[in-house]
Design a protein around this motif. Structure first.
Motif, PDB file in Angstrom:
ATOM      1  N   HIS A  45      10.884 -52.480  68.668  1.00 27.32           N
ATOM      2  CA  HIS A  45      12.095 -52.608  69.494  1.00 27.32           C
ATOM      3  C   HIS A  45      11.778 -52.372  70.970  1.00 27.32           C
ATOM      4  O   HIS A  45      12.301 -53.056  71.845  1.00 27.32           O
ATOM      5  CB  HIS A  45      13.163 -51.599  69.042  1.00 27.32           C
ATOM      6  N   ILE A  77      10.010 -55.496  72.381  1.00 23.42           N
ATOM      7  CA  ILE A  77      10.937 -56.617  72.601  1.00 23.42           C
ATOM      8  C   ILE A  77      11.811 -56.325  73.831  1.00 23.42           C
ATOM      9  O   ILE A  77      12.024 -57.191  74.681  1.00 23.42           O
ATOM     10  CB  ILE A  77      11.822 -56.859  71.342  1.00 23.42           C
ATOM     11  N   THR A 112       9.925 -61.413  67.674  1.00 24.40           N
ATOM     12  CA  THR A 112      10.290 -60.514  66.572  1.00 24.40           C
ATOM     13  C   THR A 112       9.535 -60.916  65.314  1.00 24.40           C
ATOM     14  O   THR A 112       8.972 -60.068  64.618  1.00 24.40           O
ATOM     15  CB  THR A 112      11.826 -60.544  66.339  1.00 24.40           C
TER      16      THR A 112
END
Ligand code: HEM
Length: 137
Positions: free
Chosen positions: A96, A99, A119
């Protein structure tokens, strides 16, 4: 992963390499804000660690067409991470954060399509690393 997605990732990565130091710094700043508990696992200077992270992602991105080589390198990396005290639960957190950092650095050129491609790539890589991690625990 399709050739189209690989190309998309490789093209977007060029933006990040233009701002490599900033991206490394931003990644760790965000990581330690979101999960301050992992800070103590890092003994190395964070500036240097940021460069190592960007270097290895660069190697992965450039070799995406040769996925067996990438996964081989990822397994070695995962075995070292067991020694660093990393836990399986940390992998989604790092995903996370990665990203988020990419979105932030790439800015208005960041699209839903790119988010999906990155992802997917992280999921595949971290799956290989987690499997290897479990063997080494
Ligand atoms: C795809 C995922 C990851 C990549 C590409 C990556 C990359 C790297 C690289 C290149 C290094 C430098 C040392 C080496 O090559 O062995 C490193 C060290 C390290 N990573 Fe990761 N890492 C990942 C996942 C994680 C996760 C999930 C954690 C958990 C918090 C983590 C924590 C650490 C720590 C604690 C070190 C050692 C730093 C030190 O010696 O001070 N990494 N990582």
């Amino acid at each position: 992963m399709t050739q189209e997605r690989i190309k998309l990732i490789q093209k977007s990565w060029l933006y990040v390499m233009d701002k490599a130091d900033e991206a490394g710094r931003l990644f760790y700043k965000r990581l330690f804000e979101v999960e301050p508990n992992v800070r103590s696992l890092f003994k190395e200077n964070i500036e240097k660690q940021g460069k190592k992270l960007i270097d290895v992602i660069n190697w992965i991105v450039l070799n995406l067409q040769d996925i067996d080589t990438v996964f081989g390198g990822a397994k070695e990396l995962a075995r070292r991470h067991v020694r660093y005290g990393v836990q399986v639960e940390h992998y989604p957190l790092v995903g996370h954060t990665l990203i988020w950092t990419l979105g932030n650095i790439i800015g208005k050129e960041w699209t839903k399509e790119l988010e999906q491609a990155w992802t997917e790539a992280y999921e595949a890589l971290s799956q290989v690393m987690i499997e290897e991690h479990k063997k080494g625990q």
